[in-house]
Design a protein around this motif. Structure first.
Motif, PDB file in Angstrom:
ATOM      1  N   GLY A  37      86.121  33.090  15.030  1.00 38.00           N
ATOM      2  CA  GLY A  37      87.376  33.639  16.230  1.00 38.00           C
ATOM      3  C   GLY A  37      88.615  33.026  15.922  1.00 38.00           C
ATOM      4  N   MET A  38      88.754  32.035  15.767  1.00 40.91           N
ATOM      5  CA  MET A  38      90.122  31.223  15.625  1.00 40.91           C
ATOM      6  C   MET A  38      90.691  31.720  14.197  1.00 40.91           C
ATOM      7  SD  MET A  38      91.262  29.649  17.970  1.00 40.91           S
ATOM      8  CE  MET A  38      92.921  29.407  17.105  1.00 40.91           C
ATOM      9  N   THR A  84      80.997  34.906  17.539  1.00 45.92           N
ATOM     10  CA  THR A  84      80.287  33.602  17.650  1.00 45.92           C
ATOM     11  C   THR A  84      79.326  33.851  19.069  1.00 45.92           C
ATOM     12  OG1 THR A  84      81.700  32.322  16.543  1.00 45.92           O
ATOM     13  CG2 THR A  84      80.024  30.724  17.682  1.00 45.92           C
ATOM     14  N   LYS A  85      79.820  34.454  20.369  1.00 43.94           N
ATOM     15  CA  LYS A  85      79.547  34.317  21.480  1.00 43.94           C
ATOM     16  C   LYS A  85      78.546  35.568  21.759  1.00 43.94           C
ATOM     17  CE  LYS A  85      82.528  30.897  22.108  1.00 43.94           C
ATOM     18  NZ  LYS A  85      83.381  30.939  21.109  1.00 43.94           N
ATOM     19  N   TYR A  86      78.755  36.346  22.564  1.00 43.89           N
ATOM     20  CA  TYR A  86      77.866  37.370  23.012  1.00 43.89           C
ATOM     21  C   TYR A  86      77.404  38.221  21.920  1.00 43.89           C
ATOM     22  CZ  TYR A  86      78.874  36.263  27.888  1.00 43.89           C
ATOM     23  OH  TYR A  86      79.084  35.644  29.137  1.00 43.89           O
ATOM     24  N   VAL A  87      78.575  38.489  20.883  1.00 42.52           N
ATOM     25  CA  VAL A  87      77.802  39.642  19.916  1.00 42.52           C
ATOM     26  C   VAL A  87      76.718  38.867  19.002  1.00 42.52           C
ATOM     27  CG1 VAL A  87      78.627  40.860  17.845  1.00 42.52           C
ATOM     28  CG2 VAL A  87      80.093  40.951  20.036  1.00 42.52           C
ATOM     29  N   GLY A  88      77.056  37.483  18.461  1.00 45.29           N
ATOM     30  CA  GLY A  88      76.197  37.051  17.604  1.00 45.29           C
ATOM     31  C   GLY A  88      75.056  36.276  18.590  1.00 45.29           C
ATOM     32  N   SER A 131      73.815  31.540  19.192  1.00 41.50           N
ATOM     33  CA  SER A 131      74.263  30.256  18.906  1.00 41.50           C
ATOM     34  C   SER A 131      73.777  29.868  17.590  1.00 41.50           C
ATOM     35  CB  SER A 131      73.772  29.306  20.019  1.00 41.50           C
ATOM     36  OG  SER A 131      74.148  29.584  21.010  1.00 41.50           O
ATOM     37  N   ASP A 132      73.968  30.734  16.593  1.00 39.83           N
ATOM     38  CA  ASP A 132      73.473  30.156  15.229  1.00 39.83           C
ATOM     39  C   ASP A 132      74.443  30.553  14.146  1.00 39.83           C
ATOM     40  OD1 ASP A 132      73.069  33.165  15.336  1.00 39.83           O
ATOM     41  OD2 ASP A 132      70.729  32.813  15.042  1.00 39.83           O
ATOM     42  N   LEU A 133      75.705  31.304  14.483  1.00 41.29           N
ATOM     43  CA  LEU A 133      76.516  31.797  13.607  1.00 41.29           C
ATOM     44  C   LEU A 133      78.111  31.481  14.155  1.00 41.29           C
ATOM     45  CD1 LEU A 133      77.720  34.580  14.607  1.00 41.29           C
ATOM     46  CD2 LEU A 133      75.529  35.256  13.641  1.00 41.29           C
ATOM     47  N   VAL A 134      79.023  31.469  13.309  1.00 42.01           N
ATOM     48  CA  VAL A 134      80.312  31.536  13.734  1.00 42.01           C
ATOM     49  C   VAL A 134      81.075  32.735  12.903  1.00 42.01           C
ATOM     50  CG1 VAL A 134      82.749  30.206  13.481  1.00 42.01           C
ATOM     51  CG2 VAL A 134      80.321  28.986  14.105  1.00 42.01           C
ATOM     52  N   ALA A 135      81.944  33.439  13.732  1.00 47.63           N
ATOM     53  CA  ALA A 135      82.590  34.569  13.204  1.00 47.63           C
ATOM     54  C   ALA A 135      83.523  35.159  14.208  1.00 47.63           C
ATOM     55  CB  ALA A 135      81.575  35.646  12.955  1.00 47.63           C
ATOM     56  N   GLY A 136      84.395  36.054  13.804  1.00 44.61           N
ATOM     57  CA  GLY A 136      85.183  37.067  14.542  1.00 44.61           C
ATOM     58  C   GLY A 136      85.742  38.214  14.456  1.00 44.61           C
TER      59      GLY A 136
END
Length: 442
Positions: free
Chosen positions: A118-119, A256-260, A263-268
């Motif tokens: 996200g950042m 990372t949040k609702y779409v993923g 709690s197993d990935l990081v993305a934006g």
């Protein structure tokens, strides 16, 4: 993705494309939950695989040299809209392109881009829009890392900012924009971008997106160089709020949040018109902030259950907050389903289709009482982040917003007894029992 059959020196430049998507049946427009099962993907292009494979490759072979030239014309910006073909995994890839197609569906956006976090999405959006001497106008509070990026890091390169509270009226925003114009004029720059976060993290205060768009028009008129309105829609989107329909130009997500959602990935992700996405894509191509193919594949998996997960979490949050609302150990709730302010309720009614599942819980007392509550919870996990299948709880003043100066935290209402809760998909009665026993320990 688009198809081209132009000839370069008599050599056909083509790209094998998926079959045309089925978006309507008998005049009925298919809903996003249906499109998530196959939109943008053709099994015939992948040996008949029902689900898209993970394309673990750093580079892609061109059918001919003319195709390579045409694809690079898009990558380098000589032609707008990005590449017409697959080039190199820092620029694009099948998993990322299918994911971007599906993300666009929810917000009815013309274009979408995915990022490594996200950042990295937020940073790339800002770098695509600001120059030395420019002014950023933003709502407050923002996620602490976003505030640090705008207020400290960009400040090292001659970018300044002005901010207004999330609940500001259109008139108050217009005054701020006039001040920003004067500030930009004095520094030889421009008002580069209006950056919003709604609901705000962690207070859940809503920003009037339509009001901000009206204020921009009042101050800048129809100037084609008026600053774009970008909004972090992580807390409610894409199910419960769609800002492009209310005047925003760019929508940003921590995927990372609702779409993923697990709690197993990081993305934006970033969505908007092609005109707004093209400069952001160009910066992403240069600095390499694209999402990796494995994460893109996991996000496609998660999109298939997005509506189910968010709906269940939203229903659970209503039940939990109904229990918490009148509890003697609770000093207040920042839950959108129980808004007391008329102005905030008006924004909610115009912009939102649901109250979400993330809220702020004010424990009677201070940090010691909040710590006791958090340490006593048994089902809810003590962890930062939100939007996962499990219930999470954290103390922003001591964790995610610890880097925010004390006086600014106080001004923004981020107090030592504010606990941020993200409700998951567990049994709601079990969650209520957990909250009840944790509050008993306070």
């Amino acid at each position: 993705m688009s198809d081209h059959d132009d000839d370069v020196a008599g050599i056909p430049v083509t790209r094998r494309m998926p079959k045309a998507p089925i978006e309507k049946i008998g005049g009925r427009k298919l809903k996003p939950a249906t499109l998530m099962m196959g939109h943008g993907y053709d099994p015939e292009l992948s040996e008949g695989s029902l689900k898209p494979p993970i394309f673990l490759t750093s580079t892609f072979a061109f059918e001919n040299a003319a195709a390579g030239k045409r694809f690079f014309e898009g990558i380098t910006g000589k032609r707008p809209g990005g590449s017409d073909g697959l080039v190199y995994s820092r620029f694009n890839g099948p998993n990322q392109e299918i994911l971007e197609d599906r993300l666009s569906v929810w917000d009815e956006a013309e274009d979408a881009l995915v990022f490594s976090s996200g950042m990295s999405a937020i940073t790339t959006v800002l770098l695509a829009n600001v120059n030395q001497g420019d002014v950023v106008v933003h709502s407050g509070p923002l996620y602490a890392a976003t505030e640090t990026l705008i207020n400290k890091i960009l400040g090292r390169f001659g970018v300044t900012f002005l901010d207004f509270p999330a609940g500001a009226t259109p008139g108050e925003v217009a005054v701020m924009l006039e001040q920003a114009k004067d500030k930009a004029r004095a520094s030889g720059g421009k008002v580069a971008i209006i950056y919003l976060e709604s609901p705000a993290n962690p207070t859940n205060a809503l920003v009037d997106i339509e009001g901000v768009a009206d204020a921009r028009k009042q101050v800048f008129g129809d100037d084609e160089y008026a600053p774009p309105i970008a909004i972090d829609n992580t807390f409610l989107g894409p199910l419960w709020q769609q800002p492009l329909k209310h005047g925003a130009d760019i929508v940003i997500y921590s995927l990372t949040k609702y779409v993923g959602g697990h709690s197993d990935l990081v993305a934006g992700g970033v969505l908007g018109s092609k005109a707004h996405m093209d400069p952001i894509r160009a910066i992403r191509n240069t600095i390499g902030t694209i999402c990796d193919p494995n994460t893109a594949w996991m996000l496609m998996r998660s999109l298939e259950t997005l509506e189910l997960r968010m709906s269940r979490a939203g229903e659970n949050a209503l039940k939990v907050c109904t229990f918490l609302r009148d509890h003697p150990k609770v000093d207040g709730l920042g839950y959108l389903g129980f808004i007391e302010s008329n102005s905030q309720k008006d924004i909610y009614d115009r912009h939102c289709s649901g109250a979400g599942s993330t809220f702020s819980l004010f424990i009677k007392g201070g940090e010691a009482e909040a710590f006791r509550f958090l340490d006593t919870m048994k089902i809810a996990k003590l962890a930062v982040s939100l939007g996962g299948t499990e219930t999470l709880a954290s103390l922003p003043a001591a964790m995610t917003h610890l880097s925010v100066p004390d006086e600014r935290r106080a001004a923004l209402g981020i107090t030592d007894n504010l606990v941020r809760i993200s409700i998951g998909v567990e049994d709601p009665d079990d969650l209520i029992a957990d909250f009840e026993q944790a509050l008993a320990a306070v």
